[in-house]
Write a protein that holds these residues in place. Sequence first.
Motif, PDB file in Angstrom:
ATOM      1  N   GLN B  47      37.199 -11.547   0.403  1.00 18.14           N
ATOM      2  CA  GLN B  47      38.577 -11.351  -0.060  1.00 18.14           C
ATOM      3  C   GLN B  47      39.576 -11.472   1.095  1.00 18.14           C
ATOM      4  N   HIS B  48      39.179 -10.904   2.229  1.00 15.00           N
ATOM      5  CA  HIS B  48      40.074 -11.028   3.380  1.00 15.00           C
ATOM      6  C   HIS B  48      40.226 -12.480   3.801  1.00 15.00           C
ATOM      7  N   TYR B  49      39.134 -13.187   3.777  1.00  8.31           N
ATOM      8  CA  TYR B  49      39.200 -14.589   4.184  1.00  8.31           C
ATOM      9  C   TYR B  49      40.140 -15.363   3.271  1.00  8.31           C
ATOM     10  N   LYS B  50      40.026 -15.086   1.978  1.00  8.85           N
ATOM     11  CA  LYS B  50      40.919 -15.770   1.033  1.00  8.85           C
ATOM     12  C   LYS B  50      42.369 -15.405   1.292  1.00  8.85           C
ATOM     13  N   ALA B  51      42.587 -14.114   1.558  1.00 15.60           N
ATOM     14  CA  ALA B  51      43.959 -13.679   1.802  1.00 15.60           C
ATOM     15  C   ALA B  51      44.514 -14.363   3.048  1.00 15.60           C
ATOM     16  N   ILE B  52      43.669 -14.470   4.056  1.00 17.74           N
ATOM     17  CA  ILE B  52      44.131 -15.110   5.288  1.00 17.74           C
ATOM     18  C   ILE B  52      44.430 -16.585   5.041  1.00 17.74           C
ATOM     19  N   LEU B  53      43.568 -17.229   4.280  1.00 19.45           N
ATOM     20  CA  LEU B  53      43.822 -18.644   3.981  1.00 19.45           C
ATOM     21  C   LEU B  53      45.138 -18.811   3.239  1.00 19.45           C
ATOM     22  N   ARG B  54      45.400 -17.870   2.336  1.00 19.62           N
ATOM     23  CA  ARG B  54      46.676 -17.942   1.617  1.00 19.62           C
ATOM     24  C   ARG B  54      47.835 -17.788   2.584  1.00 19.62           C
ATOM     25  N   THR B  55      47.687 -16.869   3.522  1.00 26.17           N
ATOM     26  CA  THR B  55      48.760 -16.694   4.505  1.00 26.17           C
ATOM     27  C   THR B  55      48.966 -17.976   5.295  1.00 26.17           C
ATOM     28  N   SER B 101      36.476  -5.862  21.557  1.00 26.84           N
ATOM     29  CA  SER B 101      35.706  -4.794  22.189  1.00 26.84           C
ATOM     30  C   SER B 101      36.235  -3.422  21.791  1.00 26.84           C
ATOM     31  N   LYS B 102      37.543  -3.366  21.459  1.00 26.08           N
ATOM     32  CA  LYS B 102      38.122  -2.078  21.089  1.00 26.08           C
ATOM     33  C   LYS B 102      37.691  -1.686  19.677  1.00 26.08           C
ATOM     34  N   LYS B 103      37.843  -2.623  18.749  1.00 21.56           N
ATOM     35  CA  LYS B 103      37.608  -2.274  17.349  1.00 21.56           C
ATOM     36  C   LYS B 103      36.247  -2.749  16.859  1.00 21.56           C
ATOM     37  N   SER B 104      35.540  -3.435  17.724  1.00 19.53           N
ATOM     38  CA  SER B 104      34.310  -4.148  17.354  1.00 19.53           C
ATOM     39  C   SER B 104      34.464  -4.983  16.074  1.00 19.53           C
ATOM     40  N   HIS B 105      35.576  -5.678  16.024  1.00 22.87           N
ATOM     41  CA  HIS B 105      35.768  -6.712  15.006  1.00 22.87           C
ATOM     42  C   HIS B 105      35.372  -8.045  15.640  1.00 22.87           C
ATOM     43  N   ARG B 106      34.522  -8.753  14.985  1.00 16.99           N
ATOM     44  CA  ARG B 106      33.929  -9.925  15.646  1.00 16.99           C
ATOM     45  C   ARG B 106      34.361 -11.271  15.063  1.00 16.99           C
ATOM     46  N   PHE B 107      35.051 -11.255  13.946  1.00 20.79           N
ATOM     47  CA  PHE B 107      35.344 -12.540  13.308  1.00 20.79           C
ATOM     48  C   PHE B 107      36.850 -12.747  13.162  1.00 20.79           C
ATOM     49  N   TYR B 108      37.280 -13.927  13.492  1.00 23.35           N
ATOM     50  CA  TYR B 108      38.706 -14.237  13.459  1.00 23.35           C
ATOM     51  C   TYR B 108      38.901 -15.582  12.781  1.00 23.35           C
ATOM     52  N   VAL B 109      40.070 -15.722  12.176  1.00 19.55           N
ATOM     53  CA  VAL B 109      40.372 -17.009  11.547  1.00 19.55           C
ATOM     54  C   VAL B 109      41.445 -17.699  12.374  1.00 19.55           C
ATOM     55  N   GLU B 110      41.159 -18.907  12.727  1.00 21.80           N
ATOM     56  CA  GLU B 110      42.076 -19.674  13.557  1.00 21.80           C
ATOM     57  C   GLU B 110      43.244 -20.140  12.687  1.00 21.80           C
ATOM     58  N   SER B 111      44.458 -20.010  13.202  1.00 24.33           N
ATOM     59  CA  SER B 111      45.629 -20.122  12.326  1.00 24.33           C
ATOM     60  C   SER B 111      46.033 -21.547  11.984  1.00 24.33           C
ATOM     61  N   ARG B 112      45.505 -22.535  12.638  1.00 26.65           N
ATOM     62  CA  ARG B 112      45.928 -23.903  12.300  1.00 26.65           C
ATOM     63  C   ARG B 112      45.050 -24.526  11.227  1.00 26.65           C
ATOM     64  N   SER B 113      43.754 -24.293  11.337  1.00 23.33           N
ATOM     65  CA  SER B 113      42.843 -24.957  10.406  1.00 23.33           C
ATOM     66  C   SER B 113      42.198 -23.988   9.424  1.00 23.33           C
ATOM     67  N   GLY B 114      42.276 -22.688   9.686  1.00 24.70           N
ATOM     68  CA  GLY B 114      41.589 -21.733   8.835  1.00 24.70           C
ATOM     69  C   GLY B 114      40.109 -21.605   9.153  1.00 24.70           C
ATOM     70  N   ALA B 115      39.710 -22.151  10.286  1.00 25.58           N
ATOM     71  CA  ALA B 115      38.296 -22.084  10.664  1.00 25.58           C
ATOM     72  C   ALA B 115      37.951 -20.694  11.183  1.00 25.58           C
ATOM     73  N   LEU B 116      36.692 -20.347  11.036  1.00 22.38           N
ATOM     74  CA  LEU B 116      36.249 -19.008  11.415  1.00 22.38           C
ATOM     75  C   LEU B 116      35.662 -19.024  12.825  1.00 22.38           C
ATOM     76  N   TYR B 117      36.160 -18.094  13.627  1.00 22.62           N
ATOM     77  CA  TYR B 117      35.662 -17.970  14.995  1.00 22.62           C
ATOM     78  C   TYR B 117      34.776 -16.739  15.073  1.00 22.62           C
ATOM     79  N   CYS B 118      33.602 -16.900  15.656  1.00 20.54           N
ATOM     80  CA  CYS B 118      32.699 -15.758  15.822  1.00 20.54           C
ATOM     81  C   CYS B 118      32.673 -15.393  17.299  1.00 20.54           C
TER      82      CYS B 118
END
Lengths: 400, 519
Positions: B47-55, B101-118
Motif C-alpha cells: 500500500q505504501h508503495y502504491k501511495a508513493i507511486l501516486r505521489t 541506521s536510525k530507524k532501520s528502514h531499509r527500502f526507498y523509492v527513487e523519485s524519478r522512476s519509482g524504482a525501489l532501492y534496497c
Amino acid sequence: MSSETGETGKAGIIVAAEDAPPVDKLSHAVLDDLLYNIIHDLVVKVHRDEKVARANTAAIKVEKLALNAIDGATTDHKPDVEIETDAAIYKDGRVTLKGNPLTTTKEVLCPRCHLPRLLHPTDGKGAKKPDPGVIYCKKHPYIEKPGYDIYGQTWVAPGPGRGKKKKDQKLDPSDPSSPAPGAEGSAKDRPPNVLSFPSATCSKCKRCILVTRLNNHMGSCIGNSGRNASRAAAQKISNGSNAGSQNNDNTPPGSQKGTPRPGSRGASPRKRDGDEFDEDGEESDQTVTNPKKKKLKPNALNKKVVLKPKSPATSGGNMKKDKTKGSSMLNVEQKVDDKDSTVQVAPKKLTPNAKGVSPAKKIKLGPAKPPLPSPAGKKGKRDRDMESESSGTLSSPPPR
Amino acid sequence: MAARPTTPASPKNQKVKAPQPGQPMYGCEHLQRLFNQDQATTNTSIQHYKAILRTIFDSIPLIPQTAKTLDGQIVTSLTPTYLCLQCPSTLTEADRTKHGSKKSHRFYVESRSGALYCQMCDDIVWDPTFEELRLKKLGTGTFSNRKRKNEELFETSDPVRDNPTYISSNTTAASCKASGLRGIYNAGATCYQNVVLQSFLHNPILRNFYLSDGHSSTSCETPHCLSCAMDDMFQDFYAIENTNGYTAANILSGFWISEKKAFENLVTTKEQDAHEFFQFLAEELHERNGDGRKPEIGSEHSCNCIIHQCFYGKLQSTTTCQNCSGVTHQVQSFLDLSLPLENLSHKKGKKGASSRPSPGSLTLQECLDEEYIKSDKCEYRCHNCSSMQQARRQTSIKRLPNVLSIQLKRFEYKQGRHERAAKIDTTVQFPLELNMLPYTNRARGQDAKEDYELARSCIYDLLSVVVHVGEIDTGHYLSYCRVGDQWFAFNDHKVELAQKSDVLNSRAYLLFYVVRSLS
C-alpha cells in the motif's frame, strides 16, 4: 537546489567560474543537475534491463537443475526438490535470489530458449569473436557496420545497365529465396552474407519475377486498365518504332527493317526492349527449355546494341514509356498466350517490364543522368508523355 | 494469472506476485524477508508503495522532489530524492543512510522512476511484485486491472486462456531470431509503400491485432484481401527466422487488384506519395476489418475496426458568430492531421532571423499551434441571424487517436507562368515526446493544467518517421522506426541501426506518434 552542497549540481561537471555572479553559478548548477538526471535515468534503464536479465538467468539455471534433479520423471513444472546455486535457491517450486544477481551471475540466458545470449556483435562496431564452442541464442546483438545491415548482410549491386549479361546471370540463379535456384553455382563465389534480390511469384500469372521488376510486371499483368491501354495506343501512334507488334501490324515498316524475324515466332520487335533482362527472365522461369534459350539469346544481344542509347532516358519519360509498352505488349501477349502457351512466351512477356525496373535507383537518378544521345527526339516524346499523363492523374500534388 | 493484485481500495490482503517460471520470486533476499514477515507487513508495504507511486506520478513533481534533511531543513532538489517505503519521509541521497541506521528502514523509492532501492543490497532492486505495480502505473495510470476499452486488442481474461498451459500447448514459440526487423524489397519505385508498411509493422496496436489472429488469412474468403496480405506479412516478420528482405508481392498485387476508384492514380508503376498510400491502405484495411461501410473522411462516422481504433480521432470545429455570439460545433473524424508548412515558413521568413537562431526552421508544436489553437476568421451562415456573418472558427481535437499520424505538407504551388508544385524543404523540428493536451478541446478548461492524469494521457511517443529525399516528382522514401528504445533506419531492403539524432535531424514527411498510456 543543492547549491549549498557545492559550487555546482550533483554531476559536478558543469562548473561556473570562481568569480562568476550568483546567477551564473545557479544556472550552472541547474544545468549540471539536469545533466545528472539524464544520466541517472539512462543508467536506471540500463540497470533494470541488465539486472532483470541476470536475475532471470539465475532463476532459469536453478530451475533447470531442479528439473534435472528429478530426472524428468514427471512433467510437473514444480519439482519437489531443493537446489542451491551461487545465485539462487530453488525450494518448494519457487526461486529466490542469493545476493545481487549483477555480481553472482555473469551471463545472460534467453528467457525463451534458455540458451546463452551473445553479448557482443559478431562484426562491425564493438565486435568480439564469439566462443565457437557455445550454442548461443539466435537473437544476436545488431551489427553496426557501414555498408551492411543489422544482421551483417549486404546485397549484390543490382547494377542497372552495367555488366549486363554476366551480372544478371550471376544474380538470378544464386538467389536464395527463389523457389528453385538454378543449377549454376555462382552463389558459391560469394560469401554467405552477400544476398541477391529474390524473385516472387506473380499472383495472377504465377510466373516468377525478379522482385525489382515485380511492380512493373503487375502493372502490365494485373493493372491493365483502360486508361493505360489508351495511353498505350497514343504511344504507339506517336512512337510506332518502339511499340510495334506483329499482331496489329500497323507498325511503320522502317522499324522492322533491322529485325531479322526468326521463323513464325516473330517475337523480335519486343525482344529488343527487354534485352537487358532477358536472361533473368529465362533463368527465373524454370519452364524455359534450354535450346530455346540459346536461340533467343543471340537475338537479344543484337538488339541490345541497337537500342541501348534509349535506356537511360529521363525518369518520367522512361517510366511512362515502359509502362505503356508494357500494357501494349500485354494486349498482344495475352492473345499469344491463349493460342500457344509454350515456354517462349515467358521471356517475351517479361521483357517489356524488364527495362523500367532496373531498380528504383535508376529512376531516382533520372534527371541527373547524362544527356541523351538524341536529345531533341527524346524530349519531344517526353513532352507528349507529360501531356497524356496530366489528364487527370495528378489529383493532388504530393511530393513524389 | 493467479495472483491478480486486488483493487487498491479494498481492505483485502495484498498478495505478492505468484512465482513465474524463469523469474525469481523476489527482487532480493531482503525483500523476501520483508514479504515473509507477516501479512500485515506485506499489506502496508504494497500500500505504501502504491501511495508513493501516486505521489510521484500523479502529483506535481515538487512534492516528491522536496525532502526534509535530518536537521529539519526543507530541500527541494532537481535530482532524485528517496521516499522511504516504511515511513512518510522523503530523503536526499546523502541522508538516506543515516535515516536507515536510525530507524532501520531499509527500502526507498527513487523519485524519478519509482524504482525501489534496497539499502542492504546498496542497489536498486527490481522486484516482480513492485515492478508490476510500477509498470501499470506508468503504462495506464492506474493499478487496477479493469478491462481496457479496446479489449479485443489485448489479452482477454477468459478463464481458459488464463491457464498458463493453454498458450504453451496450443502455440509454437517463434524463434528468438524473429524480431520483426526486416527490410522490404523495392519492387520498382515502391519505396513509398515500403515506408508505410514498415510503420504499420512496428505499430504495436496493429502488430498485436494481427499477431493475435485479428484477421486470419486462413479463414478469410475475400480474394486478394489486403488485410490477409498484411496478416501474412506480420507472420513473416515476427515468426520467421529469415533476415533477408521481404517481398511484399501480395500487398502489391492486392494493391493492383483493388478497385478503389479514389486511389486509382496510385496504381501506376511510377513513384507515388506515401501519404496517399497510407490513406489507401488504412481505408482498405478498414473495409476488410470494419463494418463494411465506406469511411467518409470528414464525417463523424466511426466503427470499431482496428484501423479506427488505431488511427482515427475526432476534430471539433467551433464557429462563433461575431454578430450574435452564437456558437456551433461540428465534429469530424480524422485519420491523420495534415499540417501546412507553407504559410508558416513564409511568416517566419518575414519576421526576420533575429527572433530565432535558425530562421528557416519550424517546430512541430508551432505548426500544431497554428492549426489547433489559433482561430481564423470566416464567413458563415448563422442560424440565429439568418444571414451571412463574420465568424471566428476554431478547430481543436476532440478525441485523440491511439496512434497519431501527422503529415507535414511539404509541397506548395508556385505561382507563375506554369502553376507547378514545389517541395518545401523547411526543417521541422519534432520531439520524441509530444504533448497533445494543448490541442484538445479539454485544454480550454482552466483546471486542466493541474490535472496530471489528463496531461499524461495526452503524451505521445514518436514511433516512426517517414522521410522523403529528392525532388517533388522524383526521389526516395526512407523511414525510421522505433523498436523498444532502439531506432532503426529502413531503406527498402536494408535495415540499419539509427541514432536518435539521425531520426530527429531528418526532414520528416510523415510522423507517427503512439500514445504512451493505452487506457
